[in-house]
Design a protein around this motif. Structure first.
Motif, PDB file in Angstrom:
ATOM      1  N   PHE A  44       0.799  -1.230   0.000  1.00 19.60           N
ATOM      2  CA  PHE A  44       0.000   0.000   0.000  1.00 19.60           C
ATOM      3  C   PHE A  44       0.831   1.279   0.000  1.00 19.60           C
ATOM      4  O   PHE A  44       0.260   2.375  -0.088  1.00 19.60           O
ATOM      5  CB  PHE A  44      -0.931   0.020   1.220  1.00 19.60           C
ATOM      6  N   SER A  49      -6.119   7.244   0.319  1.00 24.26           N
ATOM      7  CA  SER A  49      -7.570   7.118   0.436  1.00 24.26           C
ATOM      8  C   SER A  49      -8.184   8.502   0.271  1.00 24.26           C
ATOM      9  O   SER A  49      -7.670   9.491   0.800  1.00 24.26           O
ATOM     10  CB  SER A  49      -7.947   6.530   1.797  1.00 24.26           C
ATOM     11  N   SER A  54     -10.288   5.747  -4.243  1.00 28.54           N
ATOM     12  CA  SER A  54      -8.899   5.397  -3.995  1.00 28.54           C
ATOM     13  C   SER A  54      -8.006   6.204  -4.930  1.00 28.54           C
ATOM     14  O   SER A  54      -8.481   6.826  -5.877  1.00 28.54           O
ATOM     15  CB  SER A  54      -8.687   3.895  -4.231  1.00 28.54           C
ATOM     16  N   LEU A 101      -0.917   6.358   2.760  1.00 32.59           N
ATOM     17  CA  LEU A 101      -0.765   5.071   3.416  1.00 32.59           C
ATOM     18  C   LEU A 101       0.670   4.555   3.323  1.00 32.59           C
ATOM     19  O   LEU A 101       1.373   4.799   2.341  1.00 32.59           O
ATOM     20  CB  LEU A 101      -1.699   4.039   2.777  1.00 32.59           C
ATOM     21  N   GLY A 105      -0.753  -0.281   4.931  1.00 33.77           N
ATOM     22  CA  GLY A 105      -2.086   0.278   4.745  1.00 33.77           C
ATOM     23  C   GLY A 105      -2.516   1.192   5.875  1.00 33.77           C
ATOM     24  O   GLY A 105      -3.690   1.535   5.981  1.00 33.77           O
ATOM     25  N   THR A 106      -1.566   1.609   6.703  1.00 34.03           N
ATOM     26  CA  THR A 106      -1.857   2.523   7.807  1.00 34.03           C
ATOM     27  C   THR A 106      -1.691   3.961   7.341  1.00 34.03           C
ATOM     28  O   THR A 106      -0.698   4.299   6.691  1.00 34.03           O
ATOM     29  CB  THR A 106      -0.903   2.266   8.982  1.00 34.03           C
ATOM     30  N   GLY A 165      -6.708   2.067  -1.723  1.00 36.10           N
ATOM     31  CA  GLY A 165      -6.461   2.758  -0.471  1.00 36.10           C
ATOM     32  C   GLY A 165      -7.725   2.979   0.331  1.00 36.10           C
ATOM     33  O   GLY A 165      -7.683   3.082   1.562  1.00 36.10           O
ATOM     34  N   LYS A 168      -8.287  -0.585   1.747  1.00 30.29           N
ATOM     35  CA  LYS A 168      -7.065  -1.259   2.233  1.00 30.29           C
ATOM     36  C   LYS A 168      -7.059  -2.720   1.756  1.00 30.29           C
ATOM     37  O   LYS A 168      -6.806  -3.647   2.514  1.00 30.29           O
ATOM     38  CB  LYS A 168      -6.979  -1.209   3.769  1.00 30.29           C
TER      39      LYS A 168
END
Length: 283
Positions: A44, A49, A54, A101, A105-106, A165, A168
């Motif tokens: 990611f 996002s 996305s 991200l 994916g954080t 995004g 995720k």
């Protein structure tokens, strides 16, 4: 179009097929026989996002680290609404935000746009935003590099990943082929990418980068799929060949190629639609 829908939440719960986490490719074994190029790790990092879609932070082969960072998503993800058929938007003011991200994916940062550099739903389905920061600043602060947009036409059979995004989620499949004309409602797109069935993208995946797993480069931007088997209606695109024959493929999803975009940008990530090699639609 893969816009977020209430039904998408239910769809997500049953879309296990084709949805896989990003993993590193296994190490190649020593062998005297030539092997195909190993797949790169696709995760990611560099994706974003949006409030309803996305996207990804992108650069072109000739972009500099000091250039303003660009974000790619769909034309139908534009915050001011769908561009009309034949409409091309350039230089429009924007303050849209994007959640940046990392590889897991954080969300690690919020990026902000100051301009819609380019947006259209004619021939293709893209929006490109200019942000208020540079690639170098993003790399220094968060250790994240942009995704590079390939300047060559994708190839049928190529293994790809569609990285959302918004959800995720990473979808894995291959390029099944190319569509002469893809028609959805009032809009028509040229030379679209058709996925094999494993990439069963849903609402909210619009604007996801489509990444070649061999090169790690962006070859298309995810944008739509035929949901109900209807013919050429919104959310139910149809394929039209050069002779005008129409094919409907329920459950199959599509993307728009991006290889034509780099030729329309010059030094400093400045849009130049007058460049001799630029074939993007013009205002």
């Amino acid at each position: 179009m893969n816009k977020p829908l209430v039904a998408a939440l239910a769809s997500l719960a049953i879309t296990g097929m084709g949805v896989v986490p990003a993993v590193a490719a296994p190490a190649a074994k020593a062998d005297a026989q030539p092997k195909a190029a190993a797949a790169v790790t696709v995760d990611f990092a560099g994706t974003v996002s949006l409030s309803n879609c996305s996207g990804s932070v992108i650069r072109f082969p000739n972009s500099a680290d000091t250039d303003p960072a660009l974000v790619l998503t769909n034309g139908h993800c534009l915050e001011t609404g769908f561009p009309e058929p034949g409409e091309v938007i350039t230089g429009q003011s924007s303050s849209r935000t994007f959640g940046l991200l990392n590889s897991a994916g954080t969300k690690v940062a919020t990026l902000r746009a100051n301009q819609v550099v380019y947006s259209t739903m004619t021939d293709t389905d893209v929006t490109i935003y200019r942000t208020t920061t540079t690639y170098a600043a993003i790399k220094s602060s968060y250790g994240i590099s942009p995704l590079t947009v390939s300047s060559t036409h994708p190839v049928a059979g190529t293994a790809i990943k569609v990285v959302s995004g918004y959800w995720k989620t990473i979808y894995s499949c291959n390029i099944d082929g190319f569509v002469y004309r893809l028609k959805e409602g009032d809009w028509t797109w040229k030379d679209s990418v058709r996925y094999t069935s494993a990439c069963n993208t849903i609402g909210g995946t619009s604007g996801s980068p489509v990444i070649d797993t061999t090169t790690g480069q962006v070859v298309a931007v995810n944008n739509t799929g035929n949901e109900d088997g209807e013919r050429c209606t919104v959310d139910n695109p149809c394929e039209v060949d050069a002779s005008g024959n129409v094919t409907v493929r329920q459950g199959i999803n599509y993307a728009e190629e991006t290889y034509i975009i780099p030729a329309c940008f010059t030094t400093g990530n400045v849009l130049n639609l007058s460049a001799s090699a630029c074939t993007l639609p013009k205002p």
